[in-house]
Design a protein around this motif. Structure first.
Motif, mmCIF file in Angstrom:
data_model
loop_
_atom_site.group_PDB
_atom_site.id
_atom_site.type_symbol
_atom_site.label_atom_id
_atom_site.label_comp_id
_atom_site.label_asym_id
_atom_site.label_seq_id
_atom_site.Cartn_x
_atom_site.Cartn_y
_atom_site.Cartn_z
ATOM 1 N N LEU A 179 -10.827 0.222 3.603
ATOM 2 C CA LEU A 179 -10.784 0.778 4.959
ATOM 3 C C LEU A 179 -11.251 2.223 4.880
ATOM 4 N N ALA A 208 -2.012 2.647 10.082
ATOM 5 C CA ALA A 208 -3.095 1.708 9.783
ATOM 6 C C ALA A 208 -3.477 1.788 8.307
ATOM 7 N N VAL A 249 -7.167 -3.329 11.071
ATOM 8 C CA VAL A 249 -6.568 -3.626 9.767
ATOM 9 C C VAL A 249 -5.975 -5.032 9.751
ATOM 10 N N ARG A 279 -8.742 2.838 0.063
ATOM 11 C CA ARG A 279 -8.736 3.731 1.226
ATOM 12 C C ARG A 279 -9.628 4.938 0.947
ATOM 13 N N ALA A 293 -3.244 -1.010 5.402
ATOM 14 C CA ALA A 293 -4.428 -1.370 4.618
ATOM 15 C C ALA A 293 -4.095 -1.370 3.128
#
Length: 330
Positions: A159, A178, A145, A189, A182
């Motif tokens: 991500l 993480a 990240v 996500r 992000a």
């Protein structure tokens, strides 16, 4: 006969590792002196998820030059165009690519070059979702990240995390930080969940990873409260029916919950996951589901609209695709 190729749509759950062409892999092997893992007609053969992931590692290990990656990206966009896809979010997992582990930025640049050339030639635009593997550590996840945050590549839209949920166990707590970072860095996500795990994986994706889209998610159907949550929050599921059958999640489309989830108000879209390896296309997946569930044109239009709305395309492009979709007739 319904024109599923002409249907304006997006593909939001597809892996570039699942879109290789056998001729390209064989050419890579010849160039690098790599023995084939199997004869050409069985090159993409795997019998379970574990074997499938091992095959991906071998296939990706044959790609060693920038030109090979750029060509793969270009051919991916061509593949999308042949299926009538107007925009695609494609997943790439750097852990599968041994020759690029120390140059992820270079790998992204090489893919970007291929996607950009394809778009210039009239093929659909592509966003890149960079994925963690479930067996990675929390520190490795944060390192990725941070790299994505440092390079801020315009091609990278999200991500992701993928891999075998059943083998890795519960990983939501491990990757929560993480994914938080992000989101703070402006990345979307998307999370693989509810495939080899049950509904608990989907719940972790929402509660711990802040997922705005879930890849698979089908086993949410086993938890009515979770289905209600997905419907209430309008968290889209990128469902891959043919993949689910091939990998044994369900025995037949008649057993598949995509239509039940749709009827419960959950935003669902149809996708291919790994079309080369599963020998399928997006239009074939639409056709098979439409037949199995007796979908009419308006239902098909709604599913295509969900694919566009759930994508990470820019708002202007989404609006153009949805305008074209409103005019679509089978």
């Amino acid at each position: 006969m319904t024109d599923f190729i002409g249907l304006p749509k997006a593909e939001v759950h597809i892996h570039i590792e699942g879109c290789f062409e056998a001729d390209d892999v064989i050419a890579n092997c010849e160039a690098a002196g790599i023995p084939l893992r199997a004869p050409r007609d069985r090159l993409f053969e795997a019998h379970d998820l574990k074997g499938f992931l091992e095959m991906l590692d071998w296939l990706c290990g044959t790609f060693r030059t920038r030109e090979q990656l750029a060509t793969t990206a270009y051919k991916f966009a061509q593949r999308m165009g042949r299926s009538g896809v107007r925009y695609a979010d494609v997943i790439v997992n750097p852990t599968h690519w041994p020759h690029w582990h120390k140059d992820i930025a270079g790998m992204i640049d090489a893919f970007d070059a291929g996607f950009a050339a394809a778009e210039q030639d009239g093929h659909p635009p592509v966003g890149l979702c960079v994925s963690l593997l479930r067996t990675q550590s929390a520190a490795e996840a944060i390192e990725l990240v941070e790299l994505l945050g440092d390079i801020r590549h315009r091609r990278v839209v999200a991500l992701s995390v993928d891999g075998n949920e059943a083998a890795a166990g519960r990983t939501g707590p491990r990757f929560a930080e993480a994914f938080r970072r992000a989101g703070a860095a402006g990345l979307r996500r998307t999370v693989h969940a509810g495939e080899s795990s049950g509904p608990e994986g989907v719940r972790d994706a929402i509660d711990l990873l802040g997922a705005d889209r879930i890849d698979h998610g089908v086993r949410a159907i086993e938890d009515p409260e979770l289905v209600d949550l997905l419907a209430r929050k309008q968290i889209a599921l990128g469902i891959c029916p043919v993949s689910n059958l091939a990998l044994g999640v369900y025995r037949s489309l008649a057993d598949h919950p995509i239509d039940a989830l749709r009827k419960a108000g959950v935003p669902v879209s149809i996708n291919t996951d790994d079309p080369s390896l599963l020998d399928t296309t997006l239009e074939a997946s639409y056709a098979a589901c439409a037949e199995a569930f007796a979908w009419d044109d308006e239902t098909i239009r709604q599913l295509a609209a969900t694919s566009v709305q759930a994508s990470y395309a820019d708002p202007a492009l989404k609006a153009r695709i949805l305008t074209d979709l409103a005019d679509w007739r089978s």
